[in-house]
Scaffold this active site. Structure first.
Site, PDB file in Angstrom:
ATOM      1  N   SER A 146       0.577  -1.246   0.450  1.00 36.84           N
ATOM      2  CA  SER A 146      -0.180  -0.207  -0.197  1.00 36.84           C
ATOM      3  C   SER A 146       1.175   0.847   0.232  1.00 36.84           C
ATOM      4  O   SER A 146       1.598   0.833  -1.248  1.00 36.84           O
ATOM      5  CB  SER A 146      -0.750  -0.351   0.689  1.00 36.84           C
ATOM      6  OG  SER A 146      -0.442   0.226   2.815  1.00 36.84           O
TER       7      SER A 146
ATOM      8  N   HIS B 144      -3.027  -1.327  -3.291  1.00 35.70           N
ATOM      9  CA  HIS B 144      -3.698   0.541  -2.998  1.00 35.70           C
ATOM     10  C   HIS B 144      -3.823   0.861  -2.812  1.00 35.70           C
ATOM     11  O   HIS B 144      -2.322   1.949  -2.936  1.00 35.70           O
ATOM     12  CB  HIS B 144      -3.661   0.427  -0.799  1.00 35.70           C
ATOM     13  CG  HIS B 144      -4.402  -1.190  -0.257  1.00 35.70           C
ATOM     14  ND1 HIS B 144      -3.730  -1.513   1.336  1.00 35.70           N
ATOM     15  CD2 HIS B 144      -4.899  -2.393  -0.264  1.00 35.70           C
ATOM     16  CE1 HIS B 144      -4.389  -2.576   1.893  1.00 35.70           C
ATOM     17  NE2 HIS B 144      -4.278  -2.949   0.935  1.00 35.70           N
TER      18      HIS B 144
ATOM     19  N   ASP C 291      -3.547  -5.506   6.308  1.00 45.18           N
ATOM     20  CA  ASP C 291      -3.941  -6.018   4.855  1.00 45.18           C
ATOM     21  C   ASP C 291      -2.964  -6.603   4.417  1.00 45.18           C
ATOM     22  O   ASP C 291      -1.583  -6.285   4.145  1.00 45.18           O
ATOM     23  CB  ASP C 291      -4.169  -5.246   3.904  1.00 45.18           C
ATOM     24  CG  ASP C 291      -5.049  -5.981   2.994  1.00 45.18           C
ATOM     25  OD1 ASP C 291      -5.859  -7.109   3.202  1.00 45.18           O
ATOM     26  OD2 ASP C 291      -5.281  -5.706   1.308  1.00 45.18           O
TER      27      ASP C 291
END
Lengths: 188, 281
Positions: free
Chosen positions: A11, A38, A131
């Protein structure tokens, strides 16, 4: 081991990390590379065309029903989860966000782990949330090989740190070593 | 992760899920056998975790004997994520490219397939109202899940979502204020009856039911992505059969008819927003 796919999750800081890794993979890199980055709801078309300017592999957004093939880097489309089916084709899901993320790294990694099992390499890079940690753990439990970027050298250490703690990966390496490691593993 | 289906037993998971879907079909008539395997696996593993059942066979055992438990599982497998004016660019394109076609009809029949809790049906009704067409429309909004249809009929939604919906509505080219269309009640909003007057909510299963009406427009957004390719083809066939000549089909923004059996039976009105028209021949 004959690997069949690489999955990468990242991300915050991921744009730069991928710009470092992906151009190092030559056009003969033998397996598909599948990425969840992300990036919010923004579209990733310009990042993809930028990467195509510097990569030997063809970079594109993964499409529904499309088979995952060597020679390509696939990105999850913004606002959809990306999954791999038993026939090695992509499917998409508009299910609720997981870890505040859609696409979620966990969703991709878990689905890929069930399909590729020990023939999968999972990579977690820089990022600012948790995540990917659960997903990487599943990759490892089903026999796949796991790599995590050294958090000390990551722009955002949270994501690699969660992944290290939860999944106890096979390799913890600095960013510049990730591409050579992937080439080494897949050429064995 | 479920510890039972480890490295050694991992192959069993897909075998057991196959048996579970077969059992559910035979007992309850709901057919998930051609749903995306990765999607079903994810939902089944999550249901195992929540209910503390160790194996999929254990889950099947419970499902076959406990109809209430099955209701919950049905909800797991249905697709309930939706929002008003989801993908605002789609609605902008719809206004620009589809509304002029609809204007040429004296009476317009519309099928919203897989309408879930109704947010997107009311979005459509608002748009048709603003274009002065709603009075000429009959909208069939269908889903296989009776529970979500009840919510859709009520037209009551969380107030916490409204800010996002307002934003979507404006981006979608709304000409008024979204608040013109609902009344606030404590933490909820209720959409006005004038919007639902032309909507019939009905139970219809895309997998097991057939054509029920000839329509000028079909919306089915983010449903096909959950199906395997053969089932996608079957449902596209159902849509093709249901549409009048030159009827319009709207799919989700990442859904495609390319590479499907029906690729050359439709032409694109807006390729990017996945708006298609049935070919005359």
């Amino acid at each position: 081991m004959n690997y069949q796919a690489v999955v990468i999750g990242t991300s915050f800081g991921g744009l730069d990390a991928l710009r470092t890794i992906l151009p190092q993979l030559g056009e003969s890199f033998p397996v598909p590379v599948i990425v969840v980055l992300h990036i919010g709801d923004r579209n990733i078309d310009s990042f993809i065309s930028h990467l195509n300017g510097s990569c030997s592999l063809t970079v594109k957004e993964a499409e529904m029903n499309e088979p995952a093939r060597p020679g390509f880097v696939y990105f999850a489309p913004p606002n959809y989860h990306l999954l791999i089916e038993n026939n090695f084709c992509f499917s998409l899901s508009a299910d609720e966000k997981l870890n505040f993320s859609r696409p979620s790294i966990d969703v991709l990694f878990e689905s890929a782990a069930w399909v590729y099992k020990q023939a999968l390499i999972g990579v977690i890079l820089t990022g600012a949330n948790s995540d990917g940690a659960d997903g990487l753990k599943v990759v490892k439990q089903l026999g796949g090989t796991t790599l995590v970027q050294n958090p000390c050298t990551a722009l955002a250490p949270v994501m690699p740190r969660f992944a290290l703690t939860l999944a106890r990966p096979d390799f913890r390496i600095n960013l510049e070593r990730v591409a050579p490691k992937l080439i080494e593993l897949t050429s064995q | 992760m479920n510890s039972y289906y480890d490295d050694q037993n991992s192959r069993l998971l897909d075998i057991e899920i196959g048996l579970l879907l077969e059992g559910v079909y035979q007992k309850y008539g709901y057919d998930f056998r051609e749903y995306s395997k990765a999607h079903v696996r994810r939902r089944v593993l999550s249901r195992l975790k929540i209910s503390g059942i160790e194996t999929v066979i254990g889950l099947l055992d419970r499902l076959l004997r406990d109809a209430d438990f099955f209701r919950g599982f049905l909800n797991d497998l249905s697709i309930n994520v939706t929002e008003m004016f989801r993908d605002p660019e789609f609605y902008r394109s719809f206004r620009e490219n589809v509304i002029p076609k609809l204007r040429t009809y004296t009476f317009i029949k519309i099928w919203h397939a897989g309408c879930s809790t109704g947010e997107e049906v009311y979005s459509l009704a608002i748009l048709l109202q603003e274009e002065g067409l709603l009075d000429r429309c009959q909208v069939y909004a269908t889903d296989f899940n009776g529970k979500v249809l009840d919510i859709a009929r009520e037209a009551v939604y969380q107030k916490s979502e409204i800010e996002q919906y307002e934003q979507n509505y404006r981006q979608a080219g709304g000409t008024r204020k979204l608040s013109d269309y609902y009344q606030s009640l404590y933490g909820s909003v209720m959409f006005k009856k004038e919007l639902s007057a032309r909507i019939v909510f009905a139970d219809h299963n895309l997998v097991t039911d057939s054509v029920f009406a000839e329509v000028n427009l079909i919306l089915c957004r983010n449903v096909l992505i959950y199906f395997e390719k053969d089932l996608q083809n079957k449902v596209l066939g159902l849509f093709h059969e249901s549409l009048t000549p030159a009827g319009v089909l709207c799919l989700g923004s990442k859904e495609s008819i390319r590479f499907s059996k029906y690729e050359d039976r439709f032409t694109a009105i807006d390729e990017k927003q996945r708006i298609f028209k049935k070919r005359l021949i």
